[in-house]
Design an enzyme around this catalytic site. Structure first.
Site, PDB file in Angstrom:
ATOM      1  N   GLU A  83       0.832  -1.202   0.000  1.00 55.49           N
ATOM      2  CA  GLU A  83       0.000   0.000   0.000  1.00 55.49           C
ATOM      3  C   GLU A  83       0.865   1.251   0.000  1.00 55.49           C
ATOM      4  OE1 GLU A  83      -4.178   0.129   1.858  1.00 55.49           O
ATOM      5  OE2 GLU A  83      -2.964   1.259   3.292  1.00 55.49           O
ATOM      6  N   HIS A  90       6.687 -26.890   3.250  1.00 55.01           N
ATOM      7  CA  HIS A  90       5.844 -27.964   2.709  1.00 55.01           C
ATOM      8  C   HIS A  90       4.742 -27.399   1.811  1.00 55.01           C
ATOM      9  CE1 HIS A  90       7.674 -31.096   5.253  1.00 55.01           C
ATOM     10  NE2 HIS A  90       7.866 -30.085   6.081  1.00 55.01           N
ATOM     11  N   LYS A 136     -13.919   1.779  -3.872  1.00 56.35           N
ATOM     12  CA  LYS A 136     -14.901   2.271  -2.892  1.00 56.35           C
ATOM     13  C   LYS A 136     -15.980   3.094  -3.583  1.00 56.35           C
ATOM     14  CE  LYS A 136     -11.918   3.078   1.145  1.00 56.35           C
ATOM     15  NZ  LYS A 136     -11.428   4.182   1.985  1.00 56.35           N
TER      16      LYS A 136
END
Length: 549
Positions: free
Chosen positions: A355, A386, A514
């Site tokens: 960000e 793994h 938004k």
């Protein structure tokens, strides 16, 4: 801060030539040619942290040229600008002073002609008093019972930082049970509410403006749930506190503004755990441990602002990152903590880095023609071994890695920690030096097998090595050392943004989605078909409406 395109500097041109000389040099060769390599390419911080950057594709000449880049882009001036309260977040006309929140020296820090330290200390004192009342049981809920559970409602920086720290410092936690709610998906709040009792739960609503959609949606749902049992709205004041600056909205919600904890425009969300946003940390581990967290960060702040660049840990790590991102074409960096308590550390700096430096426009407003922020990802060891280490070891992409581990564990159970650390040490060795075909064939001979008969398998067991890593070994994960480690990464991010000529402390990239969501939300209120968007978005919305009917 000066606005200098790094690619136009003579240092960048020198680095490009140097890369042509270095691109085929291996880490194994660098170690073979220098028996003192570890001593030259490692450093300690306060005898609490060892940073080993020797397993990188760098030489002293590489670092000298990278330091020249830092000088030509005036990194030193940028550091002074931030610490002096200059408004380096120019797109929002704000200072950037998370360092003031942990300024344990109380040296005045001036913003707009005013020392901010008295206000910082006043909020800290208020948090101390409030938290002590909650932790001690002096604070009672509406039925006279003490608080047992705390639910932090926030998103982004109001959630990721406190959640990461409370998990990392779980060995220091008290009797209060912490919960974190961030996602606007109702499932998140619903599952938390199943675990708590309205009579003994405190909600912290973390929103500077008290208008953040996700946070306020969850806060209102929590309030509705609480009032179903409590009934009287006056009881809200005993069970809700606000981390905000909007006193009017806080009061209208039913929260006593005496229980509103403020922070300032010069505190960015992803750097806010040091502020009132850290109240959940205090409630989890106590005020004294929070002060230790601040003190550790302050110690790293002093190191960053006063140590020469050649020995400055955040600067060194930042420069090495730029070297890989811009010259070797590495697009990602992995953060791999070998400590289960640190399981949210990579996610926290995923936000912190991506960000901050995920920008394609430079400080002059022009599109860049070089690489800015890397993709950050990671999981705790040994789980990652793994899962995705296969690609790091034998894939076609370069993935520089930071390995982080404590020498001393909080849980000395049998030989668990020795096994964990043996993997920590082994992985960086394997990534650096690999395994040649000759070694693979000799291993078969040692097993009594003929390599010629296993020719179809041998190539798949060869490891090229030459995969770069940093190792960060802490003495122990304490509030102080964690604070220092977080600040180390914060300043690494700042350094890269300063050199790469981008604005690190805004985040306009979150706004467009938004805006469009706010436009779409009213369209979801009925069952009418939608045709106001592109065909894909229309098709998705209309199928959603058909299925929910």
């Amino acid at each position: 801060m000066k606005n200098i395109n790094p690619t136009q500097t003579s240092a960048w041109q020198a680095l490009q030539k140097h890369y042509d000389e270095m691109k085929d040099v291996t880490i194994a060769e660098l170690f073979a040619n220098d028996s003192d390599r570890f001593a030259k390419f490692s450093a300690t911080f306060d005898d609490l942290m060892l940073v080993d950057f020797s397993k990188n594709r760098i030489t002293e000449e590489t670092l000298a040229k990278l330091q020249d880049l830092a000088k030509e882009t005036d990194l030193a001036g940028a550091i002074k600008s931030m610490f002096s309260g200059e408004k380096i977040n120019r797109t929002e006309d704000r200072a950037v002073l998370h360092v003031a929140l942990r300024n344990r020296s109380n040296t005045p820090i001036i913003v707009d002609g005013k020392d901010v330290m008295p206000e910082v200390n006043a909020v800290l004192e208020k948090m101390k008093t409030f938290s002590q009342a909650i932790i001690s049981g002096q604070w009672k809920g509406y039925t006279g019972k003490a608080i047992t559970d705390v639910v932090n409602i926030g998103i982004g920086g109001s959630d990721l930082g406190p959640f990461m720290v409370t998990e990392a410092l779980r060995p220091y936690k008290n009797h209060l049970t912490m919960h974190f709610v961030s996602n606007v998906d109702g499932t998140h709040i619903a599952e938390v509410l199943k675990k708590v009792n309205p009579e003994t739960t405190l909600f912290l609503v973390a929103s500077k403006t008290f208008t953040t959609q996700e946070t306020m949606t969850n806060a209102h749902s929590a309030r509705d749930w609480f009032l179903k049992t409590a009934g009287d709205e006056k009881h809200v004041a005993k069970h809700f506190a606000a981390l905000s600056t909007n006193a009017k909205a806080v009061g209208e919600f039913g929260i006593d503004t005496a229980n509103m904890f403020e922070f300032w425009d010069w505190v960015g969300g992803r750097y806010s755990l040091w502020s009132a946003i850290g109240l959940s940390i205090i409630l989890s581990v106590g005020f004294d441990n929070f002060v230790e967290l601040l003190s550790g960060a302050h110690a790293m702040d002093k190191h960053f602002s006063t140590t020469p660049a050649e020995k400055n840990l955040p600067i060194l790590l930042a420069l090495i990152g730029i070297w890989y991102n811009n010259f070797f074409g590495a697009e990602t960096e992995a953060i791999l903590p070998y400590d289960q308590y640190m399981h949210r550390f990579a996610a926290y700096f995923q936000q912190g880095n991506m960000e901050s430096n995920g920008k394609y426009v430079d400080r002059n407003g022009n599109a860049v023609d070089y690489q800015t922020g890397p993709i950050i990802w990671g999981e705790p060891g040994t789980n990652g071994q793994h899962a995705f280490y296969q690609l790091i070891h034998q894939g076609t992409k370069m993935v520089p890695c930071d390995f982080i581990a404590p020498a001393i564990t909080h849980n000395p159970l049998s030989d668990h920690h020795q096994k964990l650390l043996s993997n920590f040490f082994a992985q960086t060795e394997a990534l650096a030096f690999g395994k040649s075909r000759e070694v693979v064939e000799q291993e078969y001979r040692d097993q009594g097998k003929d390599p010629a008969q296993l020719e179809h398998v041998v190539p798949f067991k060869v490891f090229e090595g030459n995969r770069p890593t940093n190792s960060i070994l802490l003495r122990e994960i304490t509030p102080f050392s964690l604070g220092a480690l977080i600040a180390l990464y914060e300043h690494k991010i700042f350094t890269q943004g300063a050199i790469l000529n981008i604005f690190t402390f805004d985040q306009w990239g979150v706004e467009l989605g938004k805006q469009l969501a706010n436009r779409i939300l009213p369209e979801l209120g009925d069952d009418k078909a939608i045709s106001s968007h592109d065909s894909s978005t229309n098709g998705l919305i209309n199928r959603y409406k058909a299925w929910r009917a």
